[in-house]
Design a protein around this motif. Structure first.
Motif, short mmCIF file in Angstrom:
data_model
loop_
_atom_site.label_atom_id
_atom_site.label_comp_id
_atom_site.label_asym_id
_atom_site.label_seq_id
_atom_site.Cartn_x
_atom_site.Cartn_y
_atom_site.Cartn_z
N SER A 1 0.82 -1.21 0.00
CA SER A 1 0.00 0.00 0.00
C SER A 1 0.86 1.27 0.00
O SER A 1 1.82 1.39 0.75
CB SER A 1 -0.90 0.00 1.25
OG SER A 1 -1.47 1.26 1.42
N ASP A 2 0.48 2.21 -0.87
CA ASP A 2 1.17 3.51 -0.88
C ASP A 2 0.57 4.46 0.16
O ASP A 2 1.19 5.46 0.52
CB ASP A 2 1.01 4.17 -2.26
CG ASP A 2 1.72 3.38 -3.35
OD1 ASP A 2 2.83 2.90 -3.09
OD2 ASP A 2 1.14 3.24 -4.44
N LEU A 3 -0.65 4.18 0.58
CA LEU A 3 -1.36 5.14 1.45
C LEU A 3 -1.37 4.73 2.92
O LEU A 3 -1.88 5.46 3.76
CB LEU A 3 -2.81 5.30 0.95
CG LEU A 3 -2.97 5.82 -0.48
CD1 LEU A 3 -4.45 5.93 -0.85
CD2 LEU A 3 -2.30 7.19 -0.65
N LYS A 4 -0.80 3.56 3.24
CA LYS A 4 -0.84 3.07 4.62
C LYS A 4 -0.21 4.06 5.60
O LYS A 4 -0.67 4.22 6.73
CB LYS A 4 -0.12 1.72 4.71
CG LYS A 4 -0.17 1.10 6.09
CD LYS A 4 0.54 -0.23 6.16
CE LYS A 4 0.52 -0.73 7.60
NZ LYS A 4 1.25 -2.00 7.74
N LYS A 5 0.82 4.74 5.15
CA LYS A 5 1.54 5.65 6.06
C LYS A 5 0.70 6.84 6.52
O LYS A 5 1.07 7.53 7.46
CB LYS A 5 2.85 6.13 5.44
CG LYS A 5 2.72 6.78 4.08
CD LYS A 5 4.11 7.15 3.56
CE LYS A 5 4.09 7.68 2.15
NZ LYS A 5 3.91 6.61 1.14
N PHE A 6 -0.43 7.06 5.87
CA PHE A 6 -1.30 8.17 6.28
C PHE A 6 -2.46 7.69 7.17
O PHE A 6 -3.29 8.49 7.59
CB PHE A 6 -1.89 8.86 5.04
CG PHE A 6 -0.84 9.24 4.03
CD1 PHE A 6 0.15 10.16 4.35
CD2 PHE A 6 -0.85 8.67 2.77
CE1 PHE A 6 1.12 10.50 3.42
CE2 PHE A 6 0.11 9.01 1.83
CZ PHE A 6 1.11 9.93 2.16
N GLN A 7 -2.53 6.39 7.38
CA GLN A 7 -3.70 5.82 8.07
C GLN A 7 -3.44 5.61 9.56
O GLN A 7 -2.37 5.13 9.95
CB GLN A 7 -4.07 4.48 7.41
CG GLN A 7 -4.52 4.63 5.96
CD GLN A 7 -4.49 3.34 5.17
OE1 GLN A 7 -4.49 2.26 5.72
NE2 GLN A 7 -4.45 3.49 3.85
N VAL A 8 -4.45 5.94 10.37
CA VAL A 8 -4.38 5.71 11.81
C VAL A 8 -4.25 4.21 12.05
O VAL A 8 -4.92 3.42 11.40
CB VAL A 8 -5.67 6.25 12.49
CG1 VAL A 8 -5.68 5.93 13.96
CG2 VAL A 8 -5.79 7.76 12.26
N GLN A 9 -3.40 3.85 13.00
CA GLN A 9 -3.20 2.42 13.25
C GLN A 9 -3.83 1.96 14.56
O GLN A 9 -3.43 0.94 15.13
CB GLN A 9 -1.69 2.10 13.21
CG GLN A 9 -1.07 2.27 11.84
CD GLN A 9 -1.76 1.42 10.76
OE1 GLN A 9 -2.08 0.25 10.99
NE2 GLN A 9 -2.02 2.01 9.59
N ASN A 10 -4.80 2.73 15.04
CA ASN A 10 -5.58 2.32 16.22
C ASN A 10 -7.04 2.14 15.81
O ASN A 10 -7.56 2.93 15.01
CB ASN A 10 -5.55 3.40 17.31
CG ASN A 10 -4.14 3.68 17.77
OD1 ASN A 10 -3.37 2.75 17.99
ND2 ASN A 10 -3.80 4.94 17.89
#
Lengths: 228, 223
Positions: B2-11
């Motif tokens: 994923s290219d967008l995972k780094k912008f996603q909240v991980q909680n």
């Protein structure tokens, strides 16, 4: 050159419960310019997937019509005509709606009723147009309340890199607030390298691979960019 | 990848549950405080073992006895709560102080982000608060975020102050529950546990589920 794109993906919880995707989106281009809309039908209403489709259809109709409305008249027009589409018995069809359109020069309008995110880069400057909410997740105003308009503005997409993104809350609620500009740029960079079909496929794959734990909501994104 | 995972909240999105527990001296009658401790332990253990299908249940316990209310358990994911809560019954009934603490918690977007599902606040009390509580209650009902929470209430004992507690309960699916004894406290907690668990697994975690109090002849309530 102006390009428009969009994609939607049903959320895992609706898939599990055998419910339809309650989000909807529309992308259209004509001699008048480019138009995008997204809508998120309320999970608590049984026919909200029909309500969301009706909403984006009305945005397209308004864009393609000969009406020249001031940006502040768009939300009342959408609200009135959306309610009329259900003979004013709209409770089972409630939905949010976000819209944006521009002419060939990049001048246009954008607006939002209900939750989600409206992001813009205009003349090189990034803005989050959606105001901060005092609600909790999944609490939202709907298109039936024209006075609940959260954003209504003229927009200008004039130089390469400018654009507007419309996002439903299935994505918006899981984005880190301090990363929104980088998220916008990542989408732009991808769009500048892909054609429309490839872009849609890439967005669908990103939404399928969504990484926030326990995410369940439908996800939809649409936008307009000016590219080289 | 994923290219967008780094912008996603991980909680995961939290579903906050805040318990306002009366620990005034009245709660020492009939062993109620011991039962309350057992019920809290069982409820948190139950939340911790939920499949966490749609939401992660976070729990906070605010005790009001003595001179001031106190946050006994800060808002914590149920599966991370360690040790037992040992509430002690003593002194007065400072409900106003408890409501002020609860308001502060709910209005704090660092502790309860906007993406959280609608919090549930549960009040268990004999009523008859003896601090200044009317102002804090009015603010709780009026403030931007605390006005939007779901509120359940249980009146403990036949002489409980039902008027105040009825005003607190704001969910049509869950009117004030009137309990008379330790067994009723347990029945109430079982109903709350079932209601919250159902919400946490629902496709619509913001939607209230009816508070179904188990029949009085239910067994299996010993701790």
């Amino acid at each position: 050159m102006l390009v428009a794109f969009g994609a939607s993906h049903i959320g895992p919880s609706h898939k599990l419960d055998r419910l339809p995707n309650q989000d909807a989106f529309r992308v259209c281009q004509s001699h008048k310019g480019v138009c995008v809309a997204v809508a998120d039908g309320l999970g608590s209403r049984p026919f909200s997937h029909i309500g969301s489709k009706a909403a984006i259809g009305l945005v397209r109709d308004l864009f393609q019509s000969t009406k020249e409305l001031h940006h502040s008249q768009v939300a009342p027009w959408l609200s009135k005509n959306w309610k009329a589409a259900f003979n004013d018995k709209f409770d089972a069809y409630e939905t949010t709606c976000l819209w944006a359109w521009v002419d060939e020069y990049g001048n246009g309008v954008a607006g939002q009723i209900g939750d989600g995110l409206l992001l813009i880069r205009s003349e090189g400057r990034f803005h989050v147009l959606t105001p901060e909410s005092a609600n909790f997740g999944n609490q939202t105003q709907t298109l039936s309340h024209e006075s609940a308009v959260q954003v209504s503005t003229n927009i200008r997409i004039s130089i390469p890199g400018d654009g507007v993104l419309l996002i439903t809350d299935g994505i918006a609620d899981d984005l880190m607030p301090d990363q929104l500009e980088y998220f916008f740029d990542a989408i732009y960079q991808k769009q500048s390298r892909l054609n429309k079909r490839q872009m849609k496929r890439w967005l669908k794959r990103e939404m399928e691979q969504w990484s926030t734990p326990l995410h369940g909501d439908d996800k939809t994104i649409a936008g307009i960019f000016r590219v080289e | 990848m994923s290219d967008l995972k780094k912008f996603q909240v991980q909680n995961a999105r939290p579903l906050p549950v805040i318990v306002l527990a009366d620990t005034s001296a009245s709660m020492s009658e009939d062993g109620n405080i011991g039962v309350l401790n057992g019920c809290l332990k069982e409820m948190i253990a139950s939340f911790a073992t939920e499949s966490r299908l749609r939401a992660e249940i976070h729990v906070s316990v605010i005790a009001f006895g003595g001179d001031n209310a106190e946050i006994i358990l800060p808002l914590t994911p149920a599966h991370q709560v360690e040790g037992d809560l040992q509430l002690k019954a003593e002194g007065m009934t400072p409900l106003g102080s408890a409501l002020t603490l609860a308001s502060g918690l709910i209005e704090n977007k660092e502790l309860i982000p906007s993406r959280a599902y609608k919090p549930l606040v549960i009040l268990l009390s004999y009523g008859y608060p003896n601090d200044v509580w009317e102002g804090p209650f009015e603010r709780f009902q009026r403030d931007e975020r605390s006005s939007k929470v779901t509120r359940f209430a249980m009146a403990i004992g036949p002489a409980a102050d039902e008027e105040m507690l009825s005003d607190f309960a704001n969910d049509p699916e869950a009117p004030l529950f009137r309990g008379e004894n330790a067994r009723d406290i347990h029945r109430f907690f079982r109903a709350v546990t079932m209601s919250v668990s159902a919400r946490s697994q629902s496709a619509k975690p913001n939607q209230s589920t009816p508070l179904q109090i188990p029949e009085n002849n239910d067994e299996d309530w010993e701790f």
